[in-house]
Design a protein around this motif. Structure first.
Motif, short mmCIF file in Angstrom:
data_model
loop_
_atom_site.label_atom_id
_atom_site.label_comp_id
_atom_site.label_asym_id
_atom_site.label_seq_id
_atom_site.Cartn_x
_atom_site.Cartn_y
_atom_site.Cartn_z
N ALA A 23 0.90 -1.19 0.05
CA ALA A 23 0.03 0.02 -0.15
C ALA A 23 1.02 1.14 -0.08
CB ALA A 23 -0.91 0.07 1.04
N SER A 24 0.73 2.17 0.76
CA SER A 24 1.27 3.55 0.71
C SER A 24 2.75 3.56 1.43
CB SER A 24 0.40 4.62 1.38
OG SER A 24 -0.56 5.13 0.61
N THR A 25 3.06 2.38 2.05
CA THR A 25 4.33 2.45 2.48
C THR A 25 5.30 2.44 1.13
OG1 THR A 25 4.40 -0.03 2.53
CG2 THR A 25 3.96 1.03 4.70
N VAL B 268 1.86 20.67 -11.71
CA VAL B 268 1.02 19.60 -11.36
C VAL B 268 0.26 19.36 -12.63
CG1 VAL B 268 -1.30 19.03 -10.02
CG2 VAL B 268 0.35 20.62 -9.13
N PRO B 269 0.38 17.84 -13.18
CA PRO B 269 -0.23 17.34 -14.25
C PRO B 269 -1.75 16.91 -14.06
CG PRO B 269 1.26 15.61 -13.32
CD PRO B 269 1.36 16.99 -12.60
N GLU B 270 -2.63 16.80 -15.23
CA GLU B 270 -3.84 16.49 -14.89
C GLU B 270 -4.17 15.00 -14.18
OE1 GLU B 270 -8.29 16.38 -17.06
OE2 GLU B 270 -6.53 17.23 -18.10
N VAL B 271 -3.35 14.14 -14.74
CA VAL B 271 -3.11 12.79 -14.33
C VAL B 271 -3.02 12.58 -12.76
CG1 VAL B 271 -0.77 12.35 -14.70
CG2 VAL B 271 -2.56 10.61 -14.79
N ALA B 272 -2.28 13.74 -12.19
CA ALA B 272 -2.30 13.72 -10.75
C ALA B 272 -3.58 14.04 -10.20
CB ALA B 272 -1.17 14.62 -10.32
N TRP B 273 -4.13 15.02 -10.56
CA TRP B 273 -5.50 15.34 -9.93
C TRP B 273 -6.83 14.22 -10.40
CZ3 TRP B 273 -10.19 17.21 -12.60
CH2 TRP B 273 -11.12 17.71 -12.17
N ARG B 274 -6.34 13.43 -11.38
CA ARG B 274 -7.39 12.34 -11.67
C ARG B 274 -7.07 11.00 -11.10
NH1 ARG B 274 -11.81 14.23 -14.60
NH2 ARG B 274 -11.14 15.72 -16.25
N THR B 275 -5.85 11.09 -10.17
CA THR B 275 -5.76 9.88 -9.25
C THR B 275 -6.37 9.86 -7.98
OG1 THR B 275 -3.35 9.85 -10.17
CG2 THR B 275 -3.87 8.45 -8.43
N GLY B 276 -7.26 8.79 -7.80
CA GLY B 276 -7.91 8.70 -6.66
C GLY B 276 -7.11 8.52 -5.34
N GLY B 277 -7.94 8.07 -4.39
CA GLY B 277 -7.41 7.94 -3.26
C GLY B 277 -6.96 9.17 -2.23
N SER B 278 -6.00 8.98 -1.22
CA SER B 278 -5.79 10.09 -0.38
C SER B 278 -5.07 11.20 -1.19
CB SER B 278 -4.87 9.57 0.92
OG SER B 278 -3.64 8.69 0.31
N GLN C 225 6.24 17.04 1.83
CA GLN C 225 5.09 17.11 2.92
C GLN C 225 3.82 16.46 2.54
OE1 GLN C 225 5.98 20.77 5.40
NE2 GLN C 225 6.40 21.50 3.32
N GLY C 226 3.33 16.71 1.45
CA GLY C 226 1.93 16.24 1.05
C GLY C 226 2.03 14.44 0.74
N VAL C 227 3.41 14.26 0.49
CA VAL C 227 3.46 12.74 0.28
C VAL C 227 3.34 12.06 1.85
CG1 VAL C 227 4.85 11.05 -0.26
CG2 VAL C 227 4.67 12.58 -2.12
N ILE C 228 4.46 12.66 2.69
CA ILE C 228 4.85 12.13 3.74
C ILE C 228 3.58 12.26 4.79
CG2 ILE C 228 6.10 12.02 5.87
CD1 ILE C 228 8.45 12.78 4.02
N VAL C 229 3.15 13.27 4.84
CA VAL C 229 1.96 13.78 6.04
C VAL C 229 0.57 13.33 5.52
CG1 VAL C 229 0.88 15.41 7.53
CG2 VAL C 229 3.48 15.73 6.93
N GLU C 230 0.21 13.64 4.30
CA GLU C 230 -1.14 13.38 3.96
C GLU C 230 -1.30 12.21 2.87
OE1 GLU C 230 -2.10 18.07 3.79
OE2 GLU C 230 -1.56 17.30 2.03
N SER C 231 -0.07 11.59 2.92
CA SER C 231 0.02 10.31 2.09
C SER C 231 -0.60 10.74 0.63
CB SER C 231 -0.61 9.20 2.53
OG SER C 231 -0.30 7.93 1.87
N GLY C 232 -0.37 11.94 -0.03
CA GLY C 232 -1.03 12.22 -1.24
C GLY C 232 -0.52 11.48 -2.42
N ASN D 49 -1.10 13.66 10.02
CA ASN D 49 -0.11 12.43 9.61
C ASN D 49 -0.88 11.52 9.88
OD1 ASN D 49 1.87 10.54 8.91
ND2 ASN D 49 3.53 12.27 9.37
N PHE D 50 -1.09 10.36 8.96
CA PHE D 50 -1.66 9.18 9.48
C PHE D 50 -1.05 8.26 10.35
CE2 PHE D 50 -3.72 10.09 5.02
CZ PHE D 50 -4.95 9.62 5.18
N ASN D 51 0.34 8.48 10.44
CA ASN D 51 1.12 7.84 11.43
C ASN D 51 0.97 8.31 12.89
OD1 ASN D 51 3.04 6.47 12.91
ND2 ASN D 51 4.77 7.69 11.91
N ARG D 52 -0.25 7.52 13.32
CA ARG D 52 -0.62 8.01 14.74
C ARG D 52 0.42 7.78 15.76
NH1 ARG D 52 -7.06 6.50 14.35
NH2 ARG D 52 -7.51 7.92 12.67
N LEU D 53 1.40 6.80 15.40
CA LEU D 53 2.74 6.60 16.42
C LEU D 53 3.32 8.10 16.96
CD1 LEU D 53 3.96 4.07 17.95
CD2 LEU D 53 5.67 4.29 16.17
N LEU D 54 3.16 9.05 16.05
CA LEU D 54 3.82 10.35 16.18
C LEU D 54 2.98 11.04 17.30
CD1 LEU D 54 4.46 11.54 12.73
CD2 LEU D 54 6.30 10.60 14.16
#
Length: 459
Positions: free
Chosen positions: A129-131, A157-167, A184-191, A277-282
């Motif tokens: 998954a997102s790991t 920002v390409p349109e294909v990025a905007w069209r990608t679903g999920g977080s 930061q968007g990748v790590i914190v928000e798992s974008g 952040n999805f990492n609740r251990l923090l």
């Protein structure tokens, strides 16, 4: 966080047969050993394709059966526990007990030494998954360190990025965003939108970036990992293991420490949207230092995490795969860290370049060469072990002849405890010794002959 929606069985079957993936021959009798040194899953599934929607983005609505995403391992891939011996296994005579976790697989590694403290099913293939985004970040950090890109670089920002679903971090197509914000968007928000944008910026396309990810997996020794997407959305032959993800986490921590602070960030705000952040251990463990979560319905909730206690030299990396929730995977990871810090310690027995012995050199400009260790001898030991009970034995090569190069292996150090070998390290020359003149070399040859002759008769 990636998500999956269940569709009809017909769609699942269509997804299966529409893939042109070529799978390695599976085996139910995979040996419980390390993978063959020349086997890499990253080279075995070159035809695996991610399912795309009408906009060319990864299609989150297609149900990829777990058997397609995680094909069975062939014999040469090793068994589920085919990893180096853990500290728990090595120190059974010292009364060390293994931890018990409610997870499908886990591993605990000391990142300073690479020693594995404990594990279970650590070589079992699972959906990461997102790991997956940890590999994305590792390559981005590599490009930053090499000066190919910078944190302030503005990315379209390409349109294909905007069209990608999920977080997502809620990027707007056609806008410009900095590499720093994307990280930061990748790590914190798992974008997923941030991941696609970074991949396109660095490699020109997602497929090219996936090739970079698989090549890097080979370079890092991740034998049982193959990537098909840049962000971890389900796709044919997209899998990893606790061991491989732990190895990746170790490299992220050690290879590019200048960027590691991003992994401990608790919140990030973009476009006036603030996300935790999805990492609740923090938020629940004071010694947590970061890394990444991931989840799918098939694989459950997973977390690659790290921790450091004050006044304790250990830097621990934990991988916990296949739990019931974000809270659960954080709790299981915390328990694993507590186990490591409570029952193990890290000690440096010998420093690098410290002279441990001096040996005679035949035919050199100097008579002797100093021997020692090229790197510090640092061990992870059970907390109950007294270092005074460790025995060190030095063995040297016979008839050391000039020339001798600095760093040349001339012997071996063995550390034992109660007769069991704990660690072996090469003894190397700490200085160079040049050849002497021709008279010196002739005299050395004669002397060495009679020396060995007398030695063979016990004289």
């Amino acid at each position: 966080m990636t998500t999956i929606k269940q569709l009809s069985l017909a769609v699942a079957i269509a997804a299966l047969f529409s893939s042109s993936t070529v799978f390695a021959t599976p085996s139910n009798d995979a040996a419980n050993t390390m993978p063959n040194s020349d086997y890499y899953a990253a080279t075995q599934y070159k035809e695996a394709k991610a399912p795309l929607n009408n906009f060319g983005a990864i299609d989150v609505k297609v149900n990829i059966p777990e058997s397609v995403q995680v094909p069975p391992a062939p014999v040469e891939a090793g068994g589920a526990n085919g990893i180096p011996e853990t500290m728990v296994q090595k120190w059974t005579q010292a009364g060390v007990f293994p931890p018990s976790l409610k997870a499908r697989a886990f591993i605990l590694i000391d990142a300073n030494t690479g020693q594995i403290i404990a594990s279970n099913n650590a070589n079992m293939r699972m959906a990461p998954a997102s790991t997956t985004k940890l590999m994305l970040m590792y390559i981005v950090e590599q490009k930053l360190a090499d000066g190919v890109i910078s944190l302030d670089s503005k990315v379209l920002v390409p349109e294909v990025a905007w069209r990608t679903g999920g977080s997502r971090m809620f990027l707007k197509p056609g806008s410009y965003v900095s590499v720093k914000d994307l990280i930061q968007g990748v790590i914190v928000e798992s974008g997923n939108d941030a991941a696609v944008t970074l991949a396109n910026y660095v490699a020109g396309s997602q497929s090219s970036f996936v090739s970079m990810m698989n090549a890097t997996a080979v370079k890092l020794g991740m034998h049982n990992t193959h990537f098909t997407t840049v962000m971890g959305l389900p796709a044919p032959a997209h899998f990893s293991t606790a061991y491989d993800l732990g190895l990746l986490g170790e490299h992220i921590m050690n290879d590019y420490p200048q960027y590691f602070h991003f992994f401990s960030q608790k919140y990030f705000e973009y476009n006036n949207i603030r996300q935790p952040n999805f990492n609740r251990l923090l938020f629940t463990y004071q010694y947590a230092t970061g890394m990444k979560t991931g989840s799918t319905e098939a694989a459950g909730y997973s977390l690659v995490s790290s921790a450091k206690m004050p006044d304790n030299p250990m830097n621990l990396v934990a991988v916990v795969l296949g739990t019931q929730s974000l809270n659960d995977v954080a709790a299981q990871s915390k328990g694993l860290f507590n186990y490591g810090f409570r029952f193990f310690k890290q000690d440096t027995l010998y420093k690098a370049d410290s002279k441990l012995s001096e040996q005679h050199v035949w035919g050199g400009q100097q008579d002797n060469v100093s021997l020692g260790l090229e790197k510090p001898l640092t061990l992870v030991l059970p907390s109950s072990i007294d270092e005074k009970d460790l025995l060190t034995n030095l063995q040297f090569d016979h008839d050391i002849k000039a020339p001798v190069d600095k760093g040349e292996k001339l012997g071996e150090m063995t550390v034992t405890y109660n007769g069991k070998v704990i660690k072996t390290e090469p003894l190397v020359a700490l200085n160079s010794v040049q050849q002497g003149g021709w008279l010196t070399r002739i005299w050395a040859s004669i002397s060495m002959y009679f020396h060995n002759l007398l030695a063979s008769h016990g004289l």
